[in-house]
Design a protein around this motif. Structure first.
Motif, PDB file in Angstrom:
ATOM      1  N   VAL A  39       0.855  -1.191   0.000  1.00  0.00           N
ATOM      2  CA  VAL A  39       0.000   0.000   0.000  1.00  0.00           C
ATOM      3  C   VAL A  39       0.890   1.239   0.000  1.00  0.00           C
ATOM      4  O   VAL A  39       1.775   1.371   0.850  1.00  0.00           O
ATOM      5  CB  VAL A  39      -0.942   0.022   1.214  1.00  0.00           C
ATOM      6  N   THR A  40       0.663   2.117  -0.969  1.00  0.00           N
ATOM      7  CA  THR A  40       1.399   3.379  -1.073  1.00  0.00           C
ATOM      8  C   THR A  40       0.473   4.509  -0.641  1.00  0.00           C
ATOM      9  O   THR A  40      -0.626   4.657  -1.190  1.00  0.00           O
ATOM     10  CB  THR A  40       1.864   3.618  -2.519  1.00  0.00           C
ATOM     11  N   PHE A  41       0.919   5.285   0.342  1.00  0.00           N
ATOM     12  CA  PHE A  41       0.185   6.457   0.817  1.00  0.00           C
ATOM     13  C   PHE A  41       0.977   7.695   0.418  1.00  0.00           C
ATOM     14  O   PHE A  41       2.131   7.854   0.843  1.00  0.00           O
ATOM     15  CB  PHE A  41       0.071   6.455   2.345  1.00  0.00           C
ATOM     16  N   GLU A  42       0.401   8.559  -0.401  1.00  0.00           N
ATOM     17  CA  GLU A  42       1.048   9.844  -0.670  1.00  0.00           C
ATOM     18  C   GLU A  42       0.965  10.689   0.596  1.00  0.00           C
ATOM     19  O   GLU A  42       0.141  10.413   1.483  1.00  0.00           O
ATOM     20  CB  GLU A  42       0.377  10.553  -1.846  1.00  0.00           C
ATOM     21  N   ALA A  43       1.822  11.708   0.712  1.00  0.00           N
ATOM     22  CA  ALA A  43       1.827  12.569   1.903  1.00  0.00           C
ATOM     23  C   ALA A  43       0.400  13.002   2.242  1.00  0.00           C
ATOM     24  O   ALA A  43      -0.350  13.408   1.356  1.00  0.00           O
ATOM     25  CB  ALA A  43       2.720  13.778   1.682  1.00  0.00           C
ATOM     26  N   VAL A  60       6.996  -1.651   6.940  1.00  0.00           N
ATOM     27  CA  VAL A  60       7.215  -0.396   6.229  1.00  0.00           C
ATOM     28  C   VAL A  60       8.428  -0.558   5.316  1.00  0.00           C
ATOM     29  O   VAL A  60       9.512  -0.938   5.767  1.00  0.00           O
ATOM     30  CB  VAL A  60       7.412   0.777   7.213  1.00  0.00           C
ATOM     31  N   THR A  61       8.235  -0.267   4.015  1.00  0.00           N
ATOM     32  CA  THR A  61       9.303  -0.461   3.036  1.00  0.00           C
ATOM     33  C   THR A  61       9.870   0.848   2.500  1.00  0.00           C
ATOM     34  O   THR A  61      10.909   0.848   1.846  1.00  0.00           O
ATOM     35  CB  THR A  61       8.810  -1.313   1.844  1.00  0.00           C
ATOM     36  N   GLU A  62       9.171   1.969   2.782  1.00  0.00           N
ATOM     37  CA  GLU A  62       9.620   3.251   2.237  1.00  0.00           C
ATOM     38  C   GLU A  62       8.962   4.393   3.003  1.00  0.00           C
ATOM     39  O   GLU A  62       7.802   4.289   3.404  1.00  0.00           O
ATOM     40  CB  GLU A  62       9.212   3.323   0.756  1.00  0.00           C
ATOM     41  N   GLY A  63       9.714   5.473   3.196  1.00  0.00           N
ATOM     42  CA  GLY A  63       9.140   6.718   3.684  1.00  0.00           C
ATOM     43  C   GLY A  63       8.899   6.770   5.183  1.00  0.00           C
ATOM     44  O   GLY A  63       9.415   5.956   5.954  1.00  0.00           O
ATOM     45  N   LEU A  64       8.064   7.738   5.565  1.00  0.00           N
ATOM     46  CA  LEU A  64       7.718   7.988   6.964  1.00  0.00           C
ATOM     47  C   LEU A  64       6.208   8.029   7.097  1.00  0.00           C
ATOM     48  O   LEU A  64       5.526   8.642   6.280  1.00  0.00           O
ATOM     49  CB  LEU A  64       8.290   9.330   7.431  1.00  0.00           C
ATOM     50  N   GLY A  65       5.718   7.390   8.143  1.00  0.00           N
ATOM     51  CA  GLY A  65       4.278   7.359   8.340  1.00  0.00           C
ATOM     52  C   GLY A  65       3.905   7.390   9.798  1.00  0.00           C
ATOM     53  O   GLY A  65       4.733   7.666  10.674  1.00  0.00           O
ATOM     54  N   LEU A  66       2.630   7.097  10.033  1.00  0.00           N
ATOM     55  CA  LEU A  66       2.065   7.127  11.372  1.00  0.00           C
ATOM     56  C   LEU A  66       1.190   5.904  11.579  1.00  0.00           C
ATOM     57  O   LEU A  66       0.527   5.421  10.654  1.00  0.00           O
ATOM     58  CB  LEU A  66       1.207   8.389  11.556  1.00  0.00           C
ATOM     59  N   TYR A  67       1.188   5.429  12.832  1.00  0.00           N
ATOM     60  CA  TYR A  67       0.303   4.345  13.258  1.00  0.00           C
ATOM     61  C   TYR A  67      -0.275   4.760  14.594  1.00  0.00           C
ATOM     62  O   TYR A  67       0.460   5.229  15.467  1.00  0.00           O
ATOM     63  CB  TYR A  67       1.070   3.025  13.391  1.00  0.00           C
ATOM     64  N   GLN A  68      -1.589   4.617  14.745  1.00  0.00           N
ATOM     65  CA  GLN A  68      -2.207   5.003  16.013  1.00  0.00           C
ATOM     66  C   GLN A  68      -3.303   4.026  16.389  1.00  0.00           C
ATOM     67  O   GLN A  68      -4.158   3.681  15.568  1.00  0.00           O
ATOM     68  CB  GLN A  68      -2.803   6.415  15.926  1.00  0.00           C
ATOM     69  N   GLU A  90      -8.901  -1.049  17.477  1.00  0.00           N
ATOM     70  CA  GLU A  90      -9.228   0.051  16.576  1.00  0.00           C
ATOM     71  C   GLU A  90      -7.978   0.896  16.335  1.00  0.00           C
ATOM     72  O   GLU A  90      -7.298   1.295  17.286  1.00  0.00           O
ATOM     73  CB  GLU A  90     -10.351   0.901  17.177  1.00  0.00           C
ATOM     74  N   HIS A  91      -7.657   1.131  15.055  1.00  0.00           N
ATOM     75  CA  HIS A  91      -6.402   1.815  14.706  1.00  0.00           C
ATOM     76  C   HIS A  91      -6.510   2.429  13.317  1.00  0.00           C
ATOM     77  O   HIS A  91      -7.472   2.184  12.594  1.00  0.00           O
ATOM     78  CB  HIS A  91      -5.231   0.821  14.738  1.00  0.00           C
ATOM     79  N   TRP A  92      -5.502   3.206  12.961  1.00  0.00           N
ATOM     80  CA  TRP A  92      -5.342   3.707  11.587  1.00  0.00           C
ATOM     81  C   TRP A  92      -3.853   3.797  11.291  1.00  0.00           C
ATOM     82  O   TRP A  92      -3.025   3.805  12.194  1.00  0.00           O
ATOM     83  CB  TRP A  92      -6.039   5.053  11.378  1.00  0.00           C
ATOM     84  N   HIS A  93      -3.522   3.879   9.999  1.00  0.00           N
ATOM     85  CA  HIS A  93      -2.137   4.070   9.576  1.00  0.00           C
ATOM     86  C   HIS A  93      -2.113   4.819   8.265  1.00  0.00           C
ATOM     87  O   HIS A  93      -3.095   4.831   7.523  1.00  0.00           O
ATOM     88  CB  HIS A  93      -1.353   2.745   9.475  1.00  0.00           C
ATOM     89  N   GLY A  94      -0.986   5.479   8.009  1.00  0.00           N
ATOM     90  CA  GLY A  94      -0.862   6.230   6.769  1.00  0.00           C
ATOM     91  C   GLY A  94       0.426   7.015   6.736  1.00  0.00           C
ATOM     92  O   GLY A  94       1.311   6.828   7.576  1.00  0.00           O
ATOM     93  N   ALA A  95       0.521   7.878   5.737  1.00  0.00           N
ATOM     94  CA  ALA A  95       1.711   8.700   5.550  1.00  0.00           C
ATOM     95  C   ALA A  95       1.708   9.848   6.554  1.00  0.00           C
ATOM     96  O   ALA A  95       0.665  10.232   7.087  1.00  0.00           O
ATOM     97  CB  ALA A  95       1.736   9.257   4.133  1.00  0.00           C
ATOM     98  N   SER A  96       2.878  10.425   6.786  1.00  0.00           N
ATOM     99  CA  SER A  96       2.941  11.671   7.546  1.00  0.00           C
ATOM    100  C   SER A  96       2.439  12.796   6.641  1.00  0.00           C
ATOM    101  O   SER A  96       2.203  12.598   5.446  1.00  0.00           O
ATOM    102  CB  SER A  96       4.372  11.941   8.015  1.00  0.00           C
TER     103      SER A  96
END
Length: 131
Positions: A39-43, A60-68, A90-96
């Motif tokens: 899964v690729t998340f743009e900023a 995580v294979t690339e970049g910087l993101g968030l998990y909560q 219950e959680h979410w994840h994605g790009a910074s």
């Protein structure tokens, strides 16, 4: 450097905010009770809040993101991090806000269900997570 896998198809299912893409790597079959996708998340892109009935692992294979996880502070995630998400949390994840992030998601099934989608992460929740 070139990405590990191609970006795949834009996700338009309503469970993501911003631009996110899925490259299916392995579908569930008679031997594997899970699905694997890159899964690729743009900023700025992220999932809705959601749960998995049998858990999920993110690599995580690339970049910087968030998990909560709900009720806990967001954590920064980066290339090489492995996040082991328990069932029904219950959680979410994605790009910074400033960097794209790519992860491989290994999502387990319970019967035919692998995710229960909930409400979007609000702009306020997301800006707090990026602090």
């Amino acid at each position: 450097t070139a990405p590990l896998f191609s970006k795949g198809e834009k996700l338009t299912n309503g469970y993501f905010t911003g631009d996110a893409y899925l490259q299916l790597l392995l579908a569930k079959d008679k031997n594997n009770d899970f699905v694997i996708g890159s899964v690729t998340f743009e900023a700025g892109a992220r999932t809705n809040w959601h749960t998995h009935p049998s858990g999920q692992v993110l690599i995580v294979t690339e970049g910087l993101g968030l998990y909560q996880e709900k009720g806990k502070p967001a954590q920064s995630i980066k290339k090489g991090d492995i996040i082991n998400i328990p069932e029904n949390v219950e959680h979410w994840h994605g790009a910074s806000a400033t960097s794209k992030m790519v992860h491989i998601a290994i999502t387990n099934y319970e019967g035919e269900v692998n995710a229960v989608w909930l409400s979007p992460v609000t702009d306020l929740e997301y800006s707090e997570a990026n602090k």
